[in-house]
Design a protein around this motif. Structure first.
Motif, PDB file in Angstrom:
ATOM      1  N   VAL A 115       0.979  -1.255  -0.144  1.00 41.91           N
ATOM      2  CA  VAL A 115       0.017   0.263   0.035  1.00 41.91           C
ATOM      3  C   VAL A 115       0.954   1.257   0.043  1.00 41.91           C
ATOM      4  CG1 VAL A 115      -2.244  -1.012   1.202  1.00 41.91           C
ATOM      5  CG2 VAL A 115      -0.305   0.035   2.623  1.00 41.91           C
ATOM      6  N   ALA A 116       0.435   2.459  -0.698  1.00 44.06           N
ATOM      7  CA  ALA A 116       1.018   3.612  -0.244  1.00 44.06           C
ATOM      8  C   ALA A 116       0.324   4.418   0.897  1.00 44.06           C
ATOM      9  CB  ALA A 116       0.744   4.549  -1.605  1.00 44.06           C
ATOM     10  N   ALA A 117       0.967   4.868   1.582  1.00 43.53           N
ATOM     11  CA  ALA A 117       0.570   5.304   2.915  1.00 43.53           C
ATOM     12  C   ALA A 117       0.763   6.775   3.019  1.00 43.53           C
ATOM     13  CB  ALA A 117       1.400   4.709   4.173  1.00 43.53           C
ATOM     14  N   HIS A 118      -0.118   7.542   3.842  1.00 44.49           N
ATOM     15  CA  HIS A 118      -0.012   8.799   4.293  1.00 44.49           C
ATOM     16  C   HIS A 118       1.053   8.983   5.191  1.00 44.49           C
ATOM     17  CE1 HIS A 118      -3.721  10.448   2.278  1.00 44.49           C
ATOM     18  NE2 HIS A 118      -4.080   9.308   2.690  1.00 44.49           N
ATOM     19  N   GLN A 119       1.538  10.444   5.267  1.00 42.33           N
ATOM     20  CA  GLN A 119       2.552  10.669   6.465  1.00 42.33           C
ATOM     21  C   GLN A 119       1.840  10.588   7.572  1.00 42.33           C
ATOM     22  OE1 GLN A 119       3.638  14.592   4.767  1.00 42.33           O
ATOM     23  NE2 GLN A 119       3.560  13.816   2.863  1.00 42.33           N
ATOM     24  N   ILE A 120       2.650  10.466   8.723  1.00 39.36           N
ATOM     25  CA  ILE A 120       2.436  10.445   9.973  1.00 39.36           C
ATOM     26  C   ILE A 120       2.233  11.574  10.795  1.00 39.36           C
ATOM     27  CG2 ILE A 120       3.082   9.130  12.294  1.00 39.36           C
ATOM     28  CD1 ILE A 120       4.639   7.142  10.497  1.00 39.36           C
ATOM     29  N   ASP A 121       1.579  11.937  11.688  1.00 36.47           N
ATOM     30  CA  ASP A 121       1.213  13.010  12.656  1.00 36.47           C
ATOM     31  C   ASP A 121       2.583  13.484  12.887  1.00 36.47           C
ATOM     32  OD1 ASP A 121      -1.547  13.486  12.393  1.00 36.47           O
ATOM     33  OD2 ASP A 121      -1.913  12.157  14.274  1.00 36.47           O
ATOM     34  N   PRO A 122       2.563  14.663  12.653  1.00 34.68           N
ATOM     35  CA  PRO A 122       4.158  15.483  13.316  1.00 34.68           C
ATOM     36  C   PRO A 122       3.978  15.994  14.567  1.00 34.68           C
ATOM     37  CG  PRO A 122       3.132  16.854  11.505  1.00 34.68           C
ATOM     38  CD  PRO A 122       2.269  15.672  11.627  1.00 34.68           C
ATOM     39  N   PHE A 127      -2.308   4.414  13.671  1.00 36.50           N
ATOM     40  CA  PHE A 127      -2.869   3.922  12.613  1.00 36.50           C
ATOM     41  C   PHE A 127      -1.981   3.177  11.575  1.00 36.50           C
ATOM     42  CE2 PHE A 127      -5.219   4.389   8.651  1.00 36.50           C
ATOM     43  CZ  PHE A 127      -6.336   3.515   8.649  1.00 36.50           C
ATOM     44  N   PHE A 128      -0.791   3.994  11.612  1.00 36.75           N
ATOM     45  CA  PHE A 128       0.121   3.686  10.538  1.00 36.75           C
ATOM     46  C   PHE A 128       0.336   2.192  10.818  1.00 36.75           C
ATOM     47  CE2 PHE A 128       4.168   3.285   8.705  1.00 36.75           C
ATOM     48  CZ  PHE A 128       4.345   3.960   7.370  1.00 36.75           C
ATOM     49  N   GLY A 129       0.826   1.933  11.983  1.00 38.01           N
ATOM     50  CA  GLY A 129       1.197   0.622  12.602  1.00 38.01           C
ATOM     51  C   GLY A 129       0.177  -0.424  12.156  1.00 38.01           C
ATOM     52  N   GLN A 130      -0.956  -0.196  12.428  1.00 33.46           N
ATOM     53  CA  GLN A 130      -2.243  -1.028  12.055  1.00 33.46           C
ATOM     54  C   GLN A 130      -2.051  -1.408  10.857  1.00 33.46           C
ATOM     55  OE1 GLN A 130      -5.309   1.347  13.612  1.00 33.46           O
ATOM     56  NE2 GLN A 130      -5.222   0.342  15.460  1.00 33.46           N
ATOM     57  N   VAL A 131      -1.759  -0.469   9.825  1.00 37.93           N
ATOM     58  CA  VAL A 131      -1.955  -0.748   8.578  1.00 37.93           C
ATOM     59  C   VAL A 131      -0.632  -1.667   8.169  1.00 37.93           C
ATOM     60  CG1 VAL A 131      -1.626   0.144   6.197  1.00 37.93           C
ATOM     61  CG2 VAL A 131      -3.114   1.261   7.772  1.00 37.93           C
TER      62      VAL A 131
END
Length: 339
Positions: A198-205, A227-231
């Motif tokens: 998957v292509a992923a969005h950036q993570i909360d700064p 959420f990034f980790g869950q993906v």
């Protein structure tokens, strides 16, 4: 001493990353924090692991590309770390289906790559606009649409692709329907030993930055780190779209990529390939400044983040976006800075 330095970087990341938000602190403070993040020399060994990827345009499966084009491409990537080709074979329809006539030359490409470039995998890049910020698009909350997406992935694998790569946008953080879709896709790909990426969005700064920005603008730019980790735990590969960052200066962009790399490494399982995106395109607008978002800055930031967080991570690489917009200087920087 090395461990203490790494621990300091991890504990202090929120302070530095918080300064990225120009609406929160003055631009001078943001620049100083990101410039610090960009400081230092990447350590030896923070280079290609041979697990890189490149996004390829639709011309590779619709008949525009020929044998001579493939031979030239094979020569271009020879000796690099590129292992995966994300070939655009969509887009999906808004109901999740995929007309077979969208990729009429897929068999030619797959067979030719397997014959002439041993070890290179061809994944189908599928995507669609999600109906998260407007009335039109794919609706993941619809169980029928999710089932159709899985059927489209099955269709792609039956066509001979080595895997399927999804880019669904704008995808809001904490979307349980997306996680459910990934679970169903994994149940399809794992028995076939096919890749799911998957292509992923950036993570909360900053913690909950996506919530704040969403409330102010109606559009969420980031995902939460959780959420990034869950993906990442549900896929074989996750490629961070670490461009279109709003950064106006090269040093700010490189520092931002360093912090994004660290945040992603912290929550990505070691058996999942984590790839950081490189900007192989040239535009100037509010989100992307060509003079700031350079390949060299992205590679340097990636190496710094890797060094400070998990220098020995094996399943790690970069992903090049995108072949049809790339210039010779982009390829040259990728070769010289990452290898």
């Amino acid at each position: 001493m090395v461990q203490r330095v790494r621990s300091w970087w991890r504990r202090g990341r929120w302070v530095a990353l918080g300064l990225v938000l120009l609406l929160v602190l003055p631009p001078v403070g943001a620049y100083a924090a990101l410039r610090i993040s960009y400081a230092g020399d990447p350590a030896a060994g923070t280079t290609s692991r041979g697990k890189d990827a490149v996004w390829l345009g639709h011309a590779w499966v619709d008949g525009r590309k020929k044998d001579a084009d493939l031979a030239a491409f094979a020569a271009r990537i020879k000796g690099t770390g590129i292992r995966d080709l994300y070939v655009h074979a969509g887009p999906l329809e808004h109901d999740g289906t995929l007309p077979a006539d969208r990729y009429p030359r897929a068999k030619w490409l797959i067979d030719a790559v397997h014959r002439t470039m041993p070890g290179i995998r061809v994944q189908a890049w599928l995507g669609d606009v999600l109906a998260t910020e407007g009335p039109d698009g794919l609706r993941l909350e619809n169980a029928g649409s999710r089932a159709a997406v899985v059927a489209s992935a099955r269709q792609i694998l039956d066509a001979g692709f080595d895997g399927v790569h999804f880019d669904l946008e704008p995808l809001h953080s904490d979307d349980a329907h997306y996680l459910s879709l990934l679970d169903d896709l994994g149940a399809l790909t794992r028995p076939r030993r096919a890749q799911l990426s998957v292509a992923a969005h950036q993570i909360d700064p900053l913690p909950a930055a996506h919530t704040v920005v969403g409330a102010l603008s109606g559009s969420e730019k980031w995902w939460s780190q959780e959420f990034f980790g869950q993906v990442a735990r549900r896929v074989d590969q996750i490629a961070v779209m670490s461009y279109d960052t709003w950064m106006p200066l090269e040093s700010m962009y490189g520092g931002y990529v360093a912090q994004q790399t660290a945040l992603a490494l912290e929550v990505t399982p070691e058996d999942t390939d984590l790839l950081m995106g490189l900007p192989f395109f040239h535009e100037d607008d509010l989100g992307h400044h060509e003079s700031a978002e350079t390949v060299s800055a992205a590679v340097r930031g990636t190496r710094l983040g890797l060094d400070r967080t998990d220098r020995d991570r094996k399943n790690f690489g970069v992903a090049l976006y995108v072949d049809f917009a790339a210039e010779e200087a982009d390829w040259a920087a990728y070769r010289s800075d990452w290898h």
